[in-house]
Scaffold this motif. Sequence first.
Motif, short mmCIF file in Angstrom:
data_model
loop_
_atom_site.label_atom_id
_atom_site.label_comp_id
_atom_site.label_asym_id
_atom_site.label_seq_id
_atom_site.Cartn_x
_atom_site.Cartn_y
_atom_site.Cartn_z
N LYS A 26 0.82 -1.20 0.00
CA LYS A 26 0.00 0.00 0.00
C LYS A 26 0.86 1.26 0.00
O LYS A 26 0.52 2.26 -0.59
CB LYS A 26 -0.89 0.03 1.25
N ASP A 71 -5.74 -5.97 9.78
CA ASP A 71 -5.47 -5.04 8.68
C ASP A 71 -4.17 -4.32 8.97
O ASP A 71 -3.82 -4.07 10.13
CB ASP A 71 -6.61 -4.04 8.51
N CYS A 118 -14.57 -7.53 11.75
CA CYS A 118 -13.69 -6.94 10.73
C CYS A 118 -13.13 -5.62 11.22
O CYS A 118 -13.79 -4.87 11.96
CB CYS A 118 -14.48 -6.72 9.43
N ALA A 120 -10.57 -2.18 9.65
CA ALA A 120 -10.00 -1.58 8.45
C ALA A 120 -9.46 -0.19 8.75
O ALA A 120 -10.15 0.61 9.37
CB ALA A 120 -11.04 -1.51 7.33
N LYS A 160 -18.38 -7.19 7.48
CA LYS A 160 -17.27 -6.65 6.70
C LYS A 160 -17.38 -5.13 6.64
O LYS A 160 -18.48 -4.58 6.58
CB LYS A 160 -17.30 -7.23 5.29
N LEU A 162 -15.06 -1.56 4.92
CA LEU A 162 -13.90 -1.01 4.23
C LEU A 162 -14.15 0.45 3.90
O LEU A 162 -15.30 0.90 3.78
CB LEU A 162 -13.54 -1.79 2.97
N ALA A 202 -18.23 -10.92 2.07
CA ALA A 202 -17.07 -10.36 1.37
C ALA A 202 -17.42 -9.05 0.68
O ALA A 202 -18.49 -8.89 0.09
CB ALA A 202 -16.57 -11.37 0.33
N ASP A 204 -15.33 -5.70 -1.61
CA ASP A 204 -14.12 -5.07 -2.12
C ASP A 204 -14.53 -3.97 -3.08
O ASP A 204 -15.68 -3.91 -3.52
CB ASP A 204 -13.19 -6.07 -2.81
N THR A 212 -15.66 4.45 -8.81
CA THR A 212 -15.48 3.28 -7.95
C THR A 212 -16.70 2.38 -7.99
O THR A 212 -17.83 2.85 -7.86
CB THR A 212 -15.21 3.70 -6.50
N LEU A 214 -18.33 -1.44 -6.47
CA LEU A 214 -18.24 -2.35 -5.34
C LEU A 214 -18.52 -3.78 -5.78
O LEU A 214 -19.32 -4.02 -6.69
CB LEU A 214 -19.24 -1.95 -4.25
N SER A 216 -19.62 -7.48 -3.94
CA SER A 216 -20.05 -8.12 -2.70
C SER A 216 -20.28 -9.61 -2.94
O SER A 216 -20.78 -10.00 -3.99
CB SER A 216 -21.34 -7.47 -2.18
#
Length: 245
Positions: A26, A71, A118, A120, A160, A162, A202, A204, A212, A214, A216
């Motif tokens: 990162k 994380d 989770c 983040a 989850k 993020l 899940a 991301d 952007t 997503l 799932s």
Amino acid sequence: DTTLKLWSLDGLAERGGGAPALAPSKATKGAAASKAAAARAAAARAAGDGEGRPRAVATAVAHAKDINSIDVSYDESAVASGSQDRTIKVWAVRRAGGAVTGLDERATLRGHTRAVWCVAFSPVDRVVASASADAAVKVWSLADNRCVRTLEGHAASVLKVLFVGGGSQIVSSGSDGLVKLWDTKSSECAATLDGHEDKVWALDALSTESGTELLSGSADSQMVRWRDVTLEKRAVDADDERRRL
């Protein structure tokens, strides 16, 4: 076993005859990343077991119960862990000569009433988000280790979490089958995405030319791709309004 470990992957390169096919970290890219990686690899090999095997370079007895999530911060200076014991712990990564030598506990964050599923880090702010079986998402300041936001809206465990939008938004998913988008400043839920029939385990984010998106994944065996159509919807609504006039 309630422990947190950091592993060196240099042994994989030595046994396989080439470098592992891993993406850049990162925090570092380009020539600087290559030099830093080379220094870390040399230090790790010097302290290795001599057989070219992956090994744990740092171990900490982290929690009283199972660890559900970890994380690494974007500058690679800290690690966060979330556990069945309802706490989040923040660890400082100790280094010497470019190599990781240990993990030092920096803070224990308490506030959830059930297990933490989770954790983040934000990519820009000194905060960490946590998702819990108490149906809440919490945002914690790393400056004073206090909870600065509690996001409530899920009807069951939040599984989850993020950061997206450059850290300006948080996405969460839960056992209620929903994906929620939150504004980090106002704590308001900006959107609820209902496309699954079971737990959403899940999440991301995917960067595209249009913005952007997503992804799932759920216990219903489905993976759903979500695209922001807000601007398109506004344009359609504006056209409809003009026609009515």
